[in-house]
Write an enzyme that holds these catalytic residues in place. Structure first.
Site, PDB file in Angstrom:
ATOM      1  N   HIS A   1     -35.817 -16.890  21.731  1.00 44.37           N
ATOM      2  CA  HIS A   1     -36.894 -17.651  22.377  1.00 44.37           C
ATOM      3  C   HIS A   1     -38.207 -17.466  21.635  1.00 44.37           C
ATOM      4  O   HIS A   1     -39.011 -18.409  21.522  1.00 44.37           O
ATOM      5  CB  HIS A   1     -37.085 -17.182  23.825  1.00 44.37           C
TER       6      HIS A   1
ATOM      7  N   LEU B   1     -32.687 -19.838  31.781  1.00 42.30           N
ATOM      8  CA  LEU B   1     -33.567 -20.264  32.872  1.00 42.30           C
ATOM      9  C   LEU B   1     -34.394 -21.489  32.492  1.00 42.30           C
ATOM     10  O   LEU B   1     -34.863 -22.206  33.371  1.00 42.30           O
ATOM     11  CB  LEU B   1     -34.490 -19.111  33.279  1.00 42.30           C
TER      12      LEU B   1
ATOM     13  N   HIS C   1     -30.698 -13.384  22.754  1.00 42.82           N
ATOM     14  CA  HIS C   1     -31.124 -14.589  23.469  1.00 42.82           C
ATOM     15  C   HIS C   1     -32.643 -14.604  23.654  1.00 42.82           C
ATOM     16  O   HIS C   1     -33.306 -15.615  23.381  1.00 42.82           O
ATOM     17  CB  HIS C   1     -30.414 -14.642  24.820  1.00 42.82           C
ATOM     18  N   GLU C   2     -33.198 -13.481  24.107  1.00 46.11           N
ATOM     19  CA  GLU C   2     -34.634 -13.445  24.373  1.00 46.11           C
ATOM     20  C   GLU C   2     -35.453 -13.442  23.085  1.00 46.11           C
ATOM     21  O   GLU C   2     -36.509 -14.078  23.015  1.00 46.11           O
ATOM     22  CB  GLU C   2     -34.986 -12.228  25.236  1.00 46.11           C
TER      23      GLU C   2
END
Length: 214
Positions: free
Chosen positions: A172, A127, A168-169
């Site tokens: 971050h 995103l 993935h998160e």
């Protein structure tokens, strides 16, 4: 209302961010907050504000839409992320990618470590990098540790697409974007992926674009 100063106390900035309710703006690649390791969560927001912040992350993730969202993606450098995946995909995709539904959950101070040596590579998007996707090879299974939003310990092995989302998160929160781990030759616009590379696996893309799969 102007953007809260980054020099303001963290709780004040989060209060201003979530004050109106509803989704909040998503930060795009190029903002330094996405490249700094996030601060471990240790009660900086307090229970009530944490609950409101988690709800803002949930609403923003749904509105985008996405299957995960980390706090730095809304400009908050805390080790908090939310994930949720209804996995409403065709059966062949579900099977090839081991994509199963993931109920809404909150990850606080998550850490992952690979389990075994198996890796899988699929197109992945973000995103905070709108409009683009690329193939990322990741461990098939990881051990995920941390806490939930109530401070309860988390220690489990996740596999398949849920493991990909968790990685993935968590990346971050370490200042890492998926493009850092991606195969550069696979980079494609959303339109190109939809038109050319929407197959359950990345094999045809690898052959046509000239990159290797694990």
């Amino acid at each position: 209302m102007g953007t809260p100063s980054h020099h303001a106390p963290l709780a004040e900035r989060v209060e201003a961010l979530v004050g109106a309710g509803g989704p909040v703006p998503i930060v795009a690649a190029g903002d330094p907050v996405l490249r700094r390791p996030a601060e471990p969560y240790d009660g900086q927001l307090g229970p009530a504000l944490l609950a409101r912040f988690v709800e803002a992350l949930r609403l923003t993730m749904h509105a985008a839409p996405g299957v995960g969202l980390a706090a730095p993606q809304v400009g908050v450098g805390l080790r908090i992320a939310v994930i949720e995946d209804p996995a409403t995909v065709p059966e062949e995709v579900r099977t090839a990618r081991a994509r199963v539904p993931v109920p809404f959950r909150v990850l606080v101070n998550p850490v992952y470590t690979p389990v075994g040596g198996d890796r899988a590579a699929f197109y992945e998007g973000c995103l905070s990098v709108p409009g683009w996707q690329a193939v990322v090879a990741r461990p098939v299974s990881v051990r995920l540790t941390g806490l939930d939003e109530r401070g309860r310990p988390l220690d489990e092995v996740v596999t398949g697409w849920p493991a990909r989302i968790a990685q993935h998160e968590t990346d971050h929160l370490d200042g890492t974007l998926y493009v850092d781990r991606a195969e550069p030759r696979s980079l494609a616009s959303h339109q190109a992926v939809a038109e050319r590379w929407a197959q359950p696996t990345a094999e045809r893309a690898a052959a046509a674009l000239g990159f290797d799969l694990p």
